[in-house]
Design an enzyme around this catalytic site. Structure first.
Site, PDB file in Angstrom:
ATOM      1  CG  ASP A  18      -0.281  -0.376   2.520  1.00 42.82           C
ATOM      2  OD1 ASP A  18       0.954  -0.378   2.573  1.00 42.82           O
ATOM      3  OD2 ASP A  18      -0.993  -0.649   3.495  1.00 42.82           O
TER       4      ASP A  18
ATOM      5  CG  ASN B 167      -9.094  -1.013  12.093  1.00 43.34           C
ATOM      6  OD1 ASN B 167      -8.199  -1.663  11.562  1.00 43.34           O
ATOM      7  ND2 ASN B 167      -9.555   0.115  11.573  1.00 43.34           N
TER       8      ASN B 167
ATOM      9  CG  HIS C 160      -6.011  -1.810   8.864  1.00 39.25           C
ATOM     10  ND1 HIS C 160      -6.122  -0.785   9.765  1.00 39.25           N
ATOM     11  CD2 HIS C 160      -4.717  -1.816   8.484  1.00 39.25           C
ATOM     12  CE1 HIS C 160      -4.943  -0.203   9.925  1.00 39.25           C
ATOM     13  NE2 HIS C 160      -4.068  -0.813   9.150  1.00 39.25           N
TER      14      HIS C 160
ATOM     15  CD  GLU D  56      -8.936   1.399   7.773  1.00 37.71           C
ATOM     16  OE1 GLU D  56      -9.051   0.555   8.678  1.00 37.71           O
ATOM     17  OE2 GLU D  56      -8.253   2.435   7.899  1.00 37.71           O
TER      18      GLU D  56
HETATM   19  N1  LIG Z   1      -0.915   0.112   6.158  1.00 35.83           N
HETATM   20  C1  LIG Z   1      -0.195  -0.285   7.317  1.00 35.83           C
HETATM   21  C2  LIG Z   1      -0.449  -1.752   7.561  1.00 35.83           C
HETATM   22  O1  LIG Z   1       0.091  -2.508   6.490  1.00 35.83           O
HETATM   23  C3  LIG Z   1       0.179  -2.169   8.882  1.00 35.83           C
HETATM   24  O2  LIG Z   1       0.003  -3.535   9.085  1.00 35.83           O
HETATM   25  C4  LIG Z   1      -0.483  -1.401  10.001  1.00 35.83           C
HETATM   26  C5  LIG Z   1       0.048  -1.772  11.388  1.00 35.83           C
HETATM   27  O3  LIG Z   1       1.205  -1.050  11.662  1.00 35.83           O
HETATM   28  P1  LIG Z   1       2.182  -1.339  12.842  1.00 35.83           P
HETATM   29  O4  LIG Z   1       2.968  -2.547  12.433  1.00 35.83           O
HETATM   30  O5  LIG Z   1       3.036  -0.122  12.944  1.00 35.83           O
HETATM   31  O6  LIG Z   1       1.364  -1.568  14.047  1.00 35.83           O
HETATM   32  O7  LIG Z   1      -0.241  -0.021   9.778  1.00 35.83           O
HETATM   33  C6  LIG Z   1      -0.562   0.560   8.538  1.00 35.83           C
HETATM   34  O8  LIG Z   1      -1.895   0.894   8.575  1.00 35.83           O
END
Ligand SMILES: N[C@@H]1[C@@H](O)[C@H](O)[C@@H](COP(=O)(O)O)O[C@@H]1O
EC number: 3.5.99.6
Length: 242
Positions: free
Chosen positions: A68, A136, A138, A143
């Protein structure tokens, strides 16, 4: 089908994740990796760089597709996922630039970018897709409420996701972008193997919902219950509700 590994701490999680990743990289002549951003995979990326430097594991034949990217930031902005991937992984490896794919979030025609990305991926089969998980539930930026049929598409970020990522933008005096481009759930599910890493208590509810909850669009990660080969590596905190 889940294989669940619970580790004592983040370092052990990162080492175990590296073992899974290295197995794929060394068993293929042209490995295709789906990669993720966020804080969760950083330790794994450090292990990959260390292994490349110390053991000479080569990434010359490796192709990568990132999940992404934010919409609206210039590619070289410090908080794009393009920059994140270069700073945390690609700059430490011998991977050719042409082999690296990150959705383009600063294009004039985002819809065309989504289609182009999905088309580019059709020429490859992702051997392993790395995922983190949002609090949440995702995955990528898919989402809650996202259809399981989605291909690469644009999304409006939930307020919770923007708050979770505000720590990176606050010091710049900037707001978290409101939209992003992401591989869809159907895109992610095409990967041969999935590796999901999560650490910390704030992920415990999402990890529980992914593994033990119903398969529902309300928890995008629950779709992984339908995938034949998912390895979930979690520390004690993230595993605490299982
Ligand atoms: N788009 C990314 C996700 O791909 C990732 O998994 C998520 C969790 O991030 P973290 O690993 O910092 O908790 O954050 C972002 O929203």
């Amino acid at each position: 089908m889940f294989k669940i590994i619970v580790t004592e701490n983040y370092d052990e999680l990162s080492e175990k994740a590296f073992e899974v990743m290295k197995e794929v990289i060394t068993s293929k002549s042209n490995p295709v990796l789906g990669l993720a951003t966020g804080s969760s995979p950083i330790g794994l990326y450090q292990n990959m760089i260390k292994d490349h430097k110390e053991n000479g594991t080569s990434y010359k034949n490796v192709v990568t597709f990132n999940l992404d990217e934010y919409i609206g930031l210039k590619r070289d902005h410090s908080q794009t996922y393009w920059t994140f991937m270069h700073e945390n992984l690609f700059n430490g490896l011998d991977i050719p630039d042409a082999n690296v794919h990150v959705p383009v979030g600063d294009s004039d025609n985002i819809q065309a970018e989504c289609e182009k990305y999905e088309e580019a991926m059709k020429n490859f089969e992702v051997d392993i897709q790395l995922l983190g998980i949002g609090a949440n539930g995702h995955i990528g930026f898919n989402e809650p409420g996202t259809s399981f049929d989605t291909l690469t598409h644009t999304v409006v970020l939930k307020e919770k996701t923007r708050q979770d990522n505000a720590r990176f933008f606050d010091p710049l005096g900037e707001e978290v972008p409101t939209e992003a481009i992401t591989m869809g759930i159907a895109t992610i599910m095409k990967a041969k193997k999935i590796l999901l890493v999560a650490n910390g208590k704030n992920k415990a509810d999402a990890v529980y919902a992914m593994i033990k909850g119903p398969v529902t669009e309300e928890c995008p990660a629950s779709v992984l219950q339908n995938h034949p080969d998912v390895t979930v590596i979690v520390d004690r905190g993230a595993a605490s509700k299982l």
